[in-house]
Design a protein around this motif. Structure first.
Motif, mmCIF file in Angstrom:
data_model
loop_
_atom_site.group_PDB
_atom_site.id
_atom_site.type_symbol
_atom_site.label_atom_id
_atom_site.label_comp_id
_atom_site.label_asym_id
_atom_site.label_seq_id
_atom_site.Cartn_x
_atom_site.Cartn_y
_atom_site.Cartn_z
ATOM 1 N N LEU B 51 140.926 56.696 81.790
ATOM 2 C CA LEU B 51 141.411 57.365 83.228
ATOM 3 C C LEU B 51 141.422 58.755 83.306
ATOM 4 C CD1 LEU B 51 144.512 54.661 82.921
ATOM 5 C CD2 LEU B 51 142.874 54.781 84.749
ATOM 6 N N GLU B 52 141.447 59.512 82.390
ATOM 7 C CA GLU B 52 141.411 61.158 82.407
ATOM 8 C C GLU B 52 140.049 61.253 82.522
ATOM 9 O OE1 GLU B 52 143.204 63.313 79.284
ATOM 10 O OE2 GLU B 52 143.132 65.106 80.632
ATOM 11 N N GLN B 53 139.015 60.730 82.019
ATOM 12 C CA GLN B 53 137.612 60.766 82.167
ATOM 13 C C GLN B 53 137.118 60.687 83.465
ATOM 14 O OE1 GLN B 53 135.016 58.814 79.515
ATOM 15 N NE2 GLN B 53 135.948 59.618 77.857
ATOM 16 N N ALA B 54 137.705 59.718 83.972
ATOM 17 C CA ALA B 54 137.230 59.364 85.427
ATOM 18 C C ALA B 54 138.119 60.443 86.492
ATOM 19 C CB ALA B 54 137.700 57.964 85.834
ATOM 20 N N ASN B 55 139.038 61.002 85.811
ATOM 21 C CA ASN B 55 139.686 62.013 86.613
ATOM 22 C C ASN B 55 140.804 61.521 87.602
ATOM 23 O OD1 ASN B 55 140.590 64.804 87.473
ATOM 24 N ND2 ASN B 55 139.168 64.952 89.222
ATOM 25 N N VAL B 56 141.292 60.259 87.242
ATOM 26 C CA VAL B 56 142.319 59.582 87.962
ATOM 27 C C VAL B 56 143.612 59.784 87.493
ATOM 28 C CG1 VAL B 56 140.996 57.689 89.157
ATOM 29 C CG2 VAL B 56 141.981 57.191 87.079
ATOM 30 N N ILE B 57 143.684 60.526 86.291
ATOM 31 C CA ILE B 57 145.016 60.959 85.711
ATOM 32 C C ILE B 57 144.593 62.338 85.511
ATOM 33 C CG2 ILE B 57 145.946 58.620 85.118
ATOM 34 C CD1 ILE B 57 145.618 59.726 82.274
ATOM 35 N N SER B 58 145.646 63.206 85.390
ATOM 36 C CA SER B 58 145.546 64.600 84.534
ATOM 37 C C SER B 58 146.686 64.717 83.900
ATOM 38 C CB SER B 58 145.212 65.847 85.680
ATOM 39 O OG SER B 58 146.601 65.510 86.278
ATOM 40 N N THR B 59 146.577 65.638 82.660
ATOM 41 C CA THR B 59 147.475 66.086 81.749
ATOM 42 C C THR B 59 147.966 67.422 81.906
ATOM 43 O OG1 THR B 59 145.912 66.393 80.101
ATOM 44 C CG2 THR B 59 146.612 64.129 80.185
ATOM 45 N N GLN B 60 149.284 67.700 81.453
ATOM 46 C CA GLN B 60 149.805 69.047 81.534
ATOM 47 C C GLN B 60 150.728 69.200 80.291
ATOM 48 O OE1 GLN B 60 150.051 71.715 84.351
ATOM 49 N NE2 GLN B 60 148.391 70.973 85.092
ATOM 50 N N ARG B 61 150.432 70.411 79.517
ATOM 51 C CA ARG B 61 151.515 70.770 78.596
ATOM 52 C C ARG B 61 152.723 71.313 79.064
ATOM 53 N NH1 ARG B 61 150.719 68.950 73.752
ATOM 54 N NH2 ARG B 61 148.683 68.390 73.278
ATOM 55 N N ARG B 62 153.812 70.696 78.527
ATOM 56 C CA ARG B 62 155.144 71.334 78.882
ATOM 57 C C ARG B 62 155.740 71.522 77.322
ATOM 58 N NH1 ARG B 62 156.446 69.404 84.086
ATOM 59 N NH2 ARG B 62 154.694 70.028 85.273
ATOM 60 N N GLY B 63 155.632 72.664 76.923
ATOM 61 C CA GLY B 63 156.192 72.695 75.513
ATOM 62 C C GLY B 63 155.520 71.951 74.402
ATOM 63 N N ARG B 64 156.263 71.163 73.592
ATOM 64 C CA ARG B 64 155.607 70.283 72.877
ATOM 65 C C ARG B 64 155.004 69.037 73.415
ATOM 66 N NH1 ARG B 64 159.547 69.692 67.789
ATOM 67 N NH2 ARG B 64 160.698 69.321 69.493
ATOM 68 N N GLU B 65 155.400 68.662 74.657
ATOM 69 C CA GLU B 65 155.167 67.455 75.360
ATOM 70 C C GLU B 65 153.806 67.310 76.217
ATOM 71 O OE1 GLU B 65 158.570 66.345 77.416
ATOM 72 O OE2 GLU B 65 159.277 65.034 75.647
ATOM 73 N N LYS B 66 152.839 66.517 76.307
ATOM 74 C CA LYS B 66 151.780 66.236 77.113
ATOM 75 C C LYS B 66 152.160 65.148 77.882
ATOM 76 C CE LYS B 66 147.024 65.195 76.793
ATOM 77 N NZ LYS B 66 146.016 64.520 75.567
ATOM 78 N N LEU B 67 152.297 65.836 79.228
ATOM 79 C CA LEU B 67 152.735 65.003 80.401
ATOM 80 C C LEU B 67 151.515 64.282 81.491
ATOM 81 C CD1 LEU B 67 155.655 66.442 81.864
ATOM 82 C CD2 LEU B 67 155.611 65.028 79.949
ATOM 83 N N HIS B 68 151.392 62.956 81.675
ATOM 84 C CA HIS B 68 150.543 62.163 82.475
ATOM 85 C C HIS B 68 150.792 62.334 83.865
ATOM 86 C CE1 HIS B 68 149.991 61.434 78.037
ATOM 87 N NE2 HIS B 68 148.806 61.310 78.413
ATOM 88 N N PHE B 69 149.938 62.714 84.547
ATOM 89 C CA PHE B 69 150.279 62.759 86.177
ATOM 90 C C PHE B 69 148.951 61.853 86.948
ATOM 91 C CE2 PHE B 69 152.234 66.444 84.836
ATOM 92 C CZ PHE B 69 153.281 66.436 85.633
ATOM 93 N N ILE B 70 149.424 61.079 87.795
ATOM 94 C CA ILE B 70 148.075 60.523 88.637
ATOM 95 C C ILE B 70 147.812 61.545 89.250
ATOM 96 C CG2 ILE B 70 149.637 59.674 90.356
ATOM 97 C CD1 ILE B 70 148.376 56.806 90.631
ATOM 98 N N ASN B 71 146.437 61.205 89.558
ATOM 99 C CA ASN B 71 145.515 62.201 90.426
ATOM 100 C C ASN B 71 144.949 61.390 91.509
ATOM 101 O OD1 ASN B 71 144.248 64.268 91.508
ATOM 102 N ND2 ASN B 71 142.583 64.126 90.000
ATOM 103 N N PRO B 72 145.433 61.265 92.744
ATOM 104 C CA PRO B 72 144.751 60.328 93.542
ATOM 105 C C PRO B 72 143.738 61.095 94.376
ATOM 106 C CG PRO B 72 146.841 61.347 94.506
ATOM 107 C CD PRO B 72 146.570 61.847 92.975
ATOM 108 N N VAL B 73 143.299 62.268 94.036
ATOM 109 C CA VAL B 73 141.946 62.867 94.666
ATOM 110 C C VAL B 73 140.836 61.996 94.588
ATOM 111 C CG1 VAL B 73 140.593 64.867 95.256
ATOM 112 C CG2 VAL B 73 142.905 64.969 94.502
ATOM 113 N N PRO B 74 140.364 61.610 93.467
ATOM 114 C CA PRO B 74 139.153 60.532 93.517
ATOM 115 C C PRO B 74 139.243 59.298 94.212
ATOM 116 C CG PRO B 74 139.661 61.480 91.199
ATOM 117 C CD PRO B 74 140.764 61.833 92.143
ATOM 118 N N LEU B 75 140.525 58.736 93.859
ATOM 119 C CA LEU B 75 140.883 57.489 94.964
ATOM 120 C C LEU B 75 140.532 57.663 96.296
ATOM 121 C CD1 LEU B 75 143.869 56.207 92.763
ATOM 122 C CD2 LEU B 75 141.547 55.810 92.251
#
Lengths: 148, 106
Positions: B51-75
């Motif tokens: 999903l990340e390779q297709a850029n439909v999700i992106s990730t962000q680091r918050r401290g020690r955590e890695k958060l996953h976000f939906i990215n609707p732009v390619p959709l």
């Protein structure tokens, strides 16, 4: 305390240069072509105000805020509120533009955070950002924005 | 440009379910997503990678955590390219016709 825990991240890859992406965000004569609105600020320096103004004869100011951080052409952080809610500090959210060269593409990441869950602004931007960013990509790659 | 990757990313029920989970609540950790899915951590990681390779999700680091976000732009780009241009006018007409016929049947 007001709950401002909601955030969105939008990413698009554009075949262009970081400078052009930064200009597309900060220059009114460019933003009007793909956004239908002009992003206007005196100098885009920290502490300065910015406005998002409808690019038609009404010239309605829709969004307002201040520049928090500016490092052209890599990063711009601004606060963001509806013009009609500009006197309420709780209504301000934050937008971070990160612009990064990756090969022959530019990765543009828009982080919109400090949003109130369930707010009208949250609903508005979750419909708005995908359109604006797709249109910016189309405009920078083909010279033609989308019909917003 | 990367329509193929987007379609491939969407061509799997588990990955679509992951997107639904993120649509309900944006910005989740791998652990949270694993809890919501009846799947091994390793498979969830693999699906998230695609999903990340297709850029439909992106990730962000918050401290020690890695958060996953939906990215609707390619959709949205796929919608703009592959749906909107076909649906305008004609689909609305078909929809109206179907409504009209179904109303008459009642």
């Amino acid at each position: 305390m007001t709950d401002k825990s909601a955030s969105f991240v939008y990413v698009t890859f554009i075949r262009t240069t970081p400078e052009k992406v930064f200009d597309a965000i900060t220059r009114p004569e460019i933003s009007r072509h793909y956004w239908g609105h002009e992003n206007v600020s005196d100098d885009w320096q920290p502490g300065s105000e910015w406005q998002n103004i409808k690019a038609n004869e009404t010239r309605t100011v829709e969004l307002v805020g201040k520049v928090i951080e500016s490092a052209p052409p890599k990063r711009l952080v601004i606060s963001w509120a509806n013009e009609s809610q500009k006197y309420d500090p709780d209504q301000y959210s934050r937008v971070t533009y990160d612009i990064e060269q990756q090969g022959d593409m530019v990765k543009l990441t828009v982080l919109h955070d400090e949003l109130q869950p369930g707010s009208g602004m949250l609903k508005g931007i979750s419909e708005g950002w995908p359109l604006v960013l797709s249109s910016m990509k189309s405009f920078l790659e083909t010279g033609q924005g989308l019909d917003l | 440009m990367d329509d193929d990757k987007v379609f491939k990313a969407l061509a799997d029920p588990n990955r679509r379910q992951l997107l639904d989970r993120l649509c309900e609540r944006n910005g989740q950790t791998l652990g949270q997503l694993c809890e919501a899915m009846d799947m091994k951590r390793q498979s969830v990681t693999q699906h998230l990678g695609l999903l990340e390779q297709a850029n439909v999700i992106s990730t962000q680091r918050r401290g020690r955590e890695k958060l996953h976000f939906i990215n609707p732009v390619p959709l949205y780009e796929v919608y703009e390219r592959w749906i909107r241009k076909f649906e305008e006018g004609r689909l609305a007409l078909l929809h109206d016709l179907k409504q009209e016929l179904e109303r008459n049947e009642k």
